[in-house]
Design a protein around this motif. Structure first.
Motif, PDB file in Angstrom:
ATOM      1  N   ALA A 206       0.817  -1.146  -0.144  1.00  0.00           N
ATOM      2  CA  ALA A 206      -0.110  -0.023   0.161  1.00  0.00           C
ATOM      3  C   ALA A 206       0.817   1.223   0.121  1.00  0.00           C
ATOM      4  N   PHE A 207       1.841   1.328   0.964  1.00  0.00           N
ATOM      5  CA  PHE A 207       2.576   2.601   0.761  1.00  0.00           C
ATOM      6  C   PHE A 207       4.092   2.360   0.803  1.00  0.00           C
ATOM      7  N   VAL A 208       4.562   0.980   1.162  1.00  0.00           N
ATOM      8  CA  VAL A 208       5.856   0.412   1.157  1.00  0.00           C
ATOM      9  C   VAL A 208       6.081  -0.847   0.666  1.00  0.00           C
ATOM     10  N   ASP A 209       7.038  -1.396  -0.145  1.00  0.00           N
ATOM     11  CA  ASP A 209       6.926  -2.707  -0.441  1.00  0.00           C
ATOM     12  C   ASP A 209       6.848  -3.757   0.835  1.00  0.00           C
ATOM     13  N   GLY A 210       5.806  -4.592   0.590  1.00  0.00           N
ATOM     14  CA  GLY A 210       5.841  -5.873   1.647  1.00  0.00           C
ATOM     15  C   GLY A 210       4.764  -5.282   2.766  1.00  0.00           C
ATOM     16  N   ASP A 211       4.208  -4.129   2.757  1.00  0.00           N
ATOM     17  CA  ASP A 211       3.257  -3.692   3.907  1.00  0.00           C
ATOM     18  C   ASP A 211       1.949  -4.567   3.530  1.00  0.00           C
ATOM     19  N   GLU A 212       1.087  -4.829   4.554  1.00  0.00           N
ATOM     20  CA  GLU A 212      -0.255  -5.361   4.444  1.00  0.00           C
ATOM     21  C   GLU A 212      -1.277  -4.420   5.104  1.00  0.00           C
ATOM     22  N   TYR A 213      -2.379  -4.143   4.499  1.00  0.00           N
ATOM     23  CA  TYR A 213      -3.607  -3.411   5.274  1.00  0.00           C
ATOM     24  C   TYR A 213      -4.688  -4.071   5.094  1.00  0.00           C
ATOM     25  N   TYR A 214      -5.658  -3.913   6.188  1.00  0.00           N
ATOM     26  CA  TYR A 214      -6.888  -4.589   6.211  1.00  0.00           C
ATOM     27  C   TYR A 214      -7.972  -3.882   5.529  1.00  0.00           C
ATOM     28  N   ASN A 215      -8.645  -4.164   4.666  1.00  0.00           N
ATOM     29  CA  ASN A 215      -9.662  -3.462   3.822  1.00  0.00           C
ATOM     30  C   ASN A 215     -10.922  -3.518   4.578  1.00  0.00           C
ATOM     31  N   TYR A 216     -11.695  -2.550   5.344  1.00  0.00           N
ATOM     32  CA  TYR A 216     -12.952  -2.776   5.998  1.00  0.00           C
ATOM     33  C   TYR A 216     -14.033  -2.604   4.808  1.00  0.00           C
ATOM     34  N   GLY A 217     -13.886  -1.877   3.988  1.00  0.00           N
ATOM     35  CA  GLY A 217     -15.034  -1.657   2.842  1.00  0.00           C
ATOM     36  C   GLY A 217     -15.882  -0.702   3.516  1.00  0.00           C
ATOM     37  N   ASP A 218     -15.363   0.077   4.460  1.00  0.00           N
ATOM     38  CA  ASP A 218     -16.168   1.265   4.973  1.00  0.00           C
ATOM     39  C   ASP A 218     -15.695   2.639   4.501  1.00  0.00           C
ATOM     40  N   LEU A 219     -16.538   3.525   4.121  1.00  0.00           N
ATOM     41  CA  LEU A 219     -16.160   4.856   3.961  1.00  0.00           C
ATOM     42  C   LEU A 219     -16.415   5.892   5.024  1.00  0.00           C
ATOM     43  N   LEU A 220     -15.368   6.278   5.604  1.00  0.00           N
ATOM     44  CA  LEU A 220     -15.404   7.426   6.712  1.00  0.00           C
ATOM     45  C   LEU A 220     -14.772   8.656   6.188  1.00  0.00           C
ATOM     46  N   TYR A 221     -15.296   9.748   6.988  1.00  0.00           N
ATOM     47  CA  TYR A 221     -14.555  10.955   6.630  1.00  0.00           C
ATOM     48  C   TYR A 221     -14.074  11.626   7.849  1.00  0.00           C
ATOM     49  N   ARG A 222     -13.490  12.722   7.934  1.00  0.00           N
ATOM     50  CA  ARG A 222     -12.983  13.511   9.240  1.00  0.00           C
ATOM     51  C   ARG A 222     -13.587  15.049   9.112  1.00  0.00           C
ATOM     52  N   ASP A 223     -13.462  15.624  10.146  1.00  0.00           N
ATOM     53  CA  ASP A 223     -13.965  16.959  10.164  1.00  0.00           C
ATOM     54  C   ASP A 223     -12.297  17.761  10.279  1.00  0.00           C
ATOM     55  N   LYS A 224     -12.357  18.912  10.568  1.00  0.00           N
ATOM     56  CA  LYS A 224     -11.297  19.767  10.990  1.00  0.00           C
ATOM     57  C   LYS A 224     -10.610  19.680  12.008  1.00  0.00           C
ATOM     58  N   ASP A 225     -11.461  19.039  13.150  1.00  0.00           N
ATOM     59  CA  ASP A 225     -10.672  18.530  14.147  1.00  0.00           C
ATOM     60  C   ASP A 225     -10.207  17.332  14.358  1.00  0.00           C
ATOM     61  N   TYR A 226     -10.405  16.365  13.226  1.00  0.00           N
ATOM     62  CA  TYR A 226      -9.708  15.301  12.998  1.00  0.00           C
ATOM     63  C   TYR A 226     -10.692  14.060  13.782  1.00  0.00           C
ATOM     64  N   PHE A 227     -12.012  14.374  14.044  1.00  0.00           N
ATOM     65  CA  PHE A 227     -12.973  13.340  14.374  1.00  0.00           C
ATOM     66  C   PHE A 227     -13.328  12.901  13.434  1.00  0.00           C
ATOM     67  N   LEU A 228     -13.816  11.307  13.266  1.00  0.00           N
ATOM     68  CA  LEU A 228     -14.246  10.651  12.211  1.00  0.00           C
ATOM     69  C   LEU A 228     -15.642  10.479  12.309  1.00  0.00           C
ATOM     70  N   TYR A 229     -16.344  10.163  11.021  1.00  0.00           N
ATOM     71  CA  TYR A 229     -17.580   9.934  10.913  1.00  0.00           C
ATOM     72  C   TYR A 229     -17.938   8.844   9.822  1.00  0.00           C
ATOM     73  N   PHE A 230     -18.959   8.055  10.134  1.00  0.00           N
ATOM     74  CA  PHE A 230     -19.067   7.006   9.017  1.00  0.00           C
ATOM     75  C   PHE A 230     -19.787   7.466   8.020  1.00  0.00           C
ATOM     76  N   ASN A 231     -19.595   7.374   6.853  1.00  0.00           N
ATOM     77  CA  ASN A 231     -20.145   7.799   5.534  1.00  0.00           C
ATOM     78  C   ASN A 231     -21.246   6.608   4.788  1.00  0.00           C
ATOM     79  N   ASP A 232     -20.702   5.521   4.663  1.00  0.00           N
ATOM     80  CA  ASP A 232     -21.290   4.415   4.051  1.00  0.00           C
ATOM     81  C   ASP A 232     -20.468   3.204   3.844  1.00  0.00           C
ATOM     82  N   ARG A 233     -21.425   2.199   3.654  1.00  0.00           N
ATOM     83  CA  ARG A 233     -20.734   0.895   3.380  1.00  0.00           C
ATOM     84  C   ARG A 233     -20.374   1.053   1.638  1.00  0.00           C
TER      85      ARG A 233
END
Length: 374
Positions: A206-233
């Motif tokens: 994803a960002f360097v060779d050999g790394d692995e990330y889990y894909n949640y399949g969920d869309l999130l967004y953040r506000d200006k204070d870095y709080f996260l909110y659910f957007n959609d599956r």
């Protein structure tokens, strides 16, 4: 998170075979707290039980809080000893109303998945937020979580010219939520199904060779204070008129209408049309019918609050709710059923641009809709 101790009493109405219930059950075992079990959730008996057993904490999930809010207001609404609640799925559109009406001091909303490898917690009582992901916090955590740009058609991350994922960096921009898989957790099956099922959930290099990330399949967004909110599956989001439509955002708008208790929003295929047209299956408040006046109110509200591409083309008046055992909306069957009045017993309505309201979608109107330019 809630500083539970042996003096607490936890009220649990969720099925114990579901991982969500384990949070309360095992948390009580670990701390010596008392658990009050109810065989099946009952909105009408909920607060009676809470008062009777001196409940201090309860767990919610999905639309449970919405069903409590739909109960007739009572002078006893705040007569309880609940100091905190924990769960996931409390939508932003009713958070403040629920917290204020019932006098809940602290709401701990979290984000997780049974097959996932991380958790997000809103420990700040921030309405609607599911957690926080600030640059400072990312420097401290050994296994980073990220929001990345995604391809709507493949549900996979978009890659740059170097083959790397691209992080979302603007407040309000939805991104695919992924979490780093540490080396010691790799090469282990996520599912008991075929290995391909596990492979689909892992993003490599994803960002360097050999790394692995889990894909949640969920869309999130953040506000200006870095709080996260659910957007959609990502699988629930549909495309119409060249735009991506978030089912959660449309549902949150519709449920602001005073007689709509819940809205299950999805896209349906229309012969001869590109993309999917928006459809909303509505659960109305008790003893409410969709009169012409109420249909007009929905039309006008959508006209005011939603962009043209996001306004539902079809409405379905549900005779009964379509929910899972954990009060989450089911979509698969109603998406397949579409909007054919000859196959659906529920009342159906069509957004008619000529009369500028929703009209009954009858067997006579149906063929005309199929030929119309939506």
């Amino acid at each position: 998170m809630l500083e539970v101790n042996e003096s607490d009493t936890i009220y649990l109405t969720l099925p114990l075979y579901h991982s969500a219930a384990c949070i309360s059950l095992y948390g009580a075992m670990r701390t010596g707290a008392t658990v009050v079990l109810r065989k099946k959730f009952s909105a009408s008996h909920f607060w009676q039980d809470v008062r009777k057993y001196n409940v201090t904490i309860f767990q919610y999930i999905g639309e449970l809080c919405r069903y409590l809010l739909a109960q007739k207001p009572s002078e006893l609404d705040k007569q309880h000893k609940v100091r905190a609640i924990i769960g996931n799925g409390l939508r932003k559109d009713i958070w403040t109303e629920f917290q204020t009406r019932y006098g809940i001091p602290f709401i701990c909303e979290f984000f997780a998945a049974t097959d996932g490898n991380t958790l997000l917690f809103n420990a700040s009582n921030k309405p609607g937020a599911i957690g926080r992901l600030s640059p400072f916090m990312r420097r401290l955590e050994p296994n980073p979580r990220r929001l990345v740009k995604y391809d709507y058609n493949t549900a996979e991350p978009v890659r740059d010219e170097n083959g790397r994922c691209i992080e979302v960096d603007k407040p309000g921009e939805a991104g695919l939520f992924i979490s780093f898989i540490p080396p010691e957790a790799r090469n282990k099956p996520i599912y008991r199904a075929a290995a391909e099922a596990t492979a689909k959930k892992i993003i490599r290099n994803a960002f360097v060779d050999g790394d692995e990330y889990y894909n949640y399949g969920d869309l999130l967004y953040r506000d200006k204070d870095y709080f996260l909110y659910f957007n959609d599956r990502i699988g629930d989001t549909f495309r119409w008129k060249g735009e991506n439509v978030s089912t959660t955002e449309v549902a949150n708008i519709l449920t602001n209408v005073d007689f709509i208790q819940d809205a299950n929003v999805y896209g349906v295929a229309v012969p001869g049309q590109d993309g999917r047209a928006g459809m909303a299956a509505l659960t109305l408040t008790k003893d409410t019918n969709l009169t012409p006046e109420k249909l007009q109110k929905i039309y006008d509200y959508c006209e005011k609050e939603l962009p043209r591409y996001a306004r539902p083309i079809f409405l379905r008046n549900l005779e009964e709710d379509i929910l899972t055992v954990t009060f989450k909306q089911k979509k698969n069957n109603i998406v397949k059923e579409g909007f054919n009045p000859m196959e659906i017993n529920d009342q159906l309505f069509f957004r008619d641009e000529q009369t500028r309201t929703y009209i009954p979608l009858t067997a006579d109107v149906y063929p005309k809709v199929l030929k119309a330019k939506l």
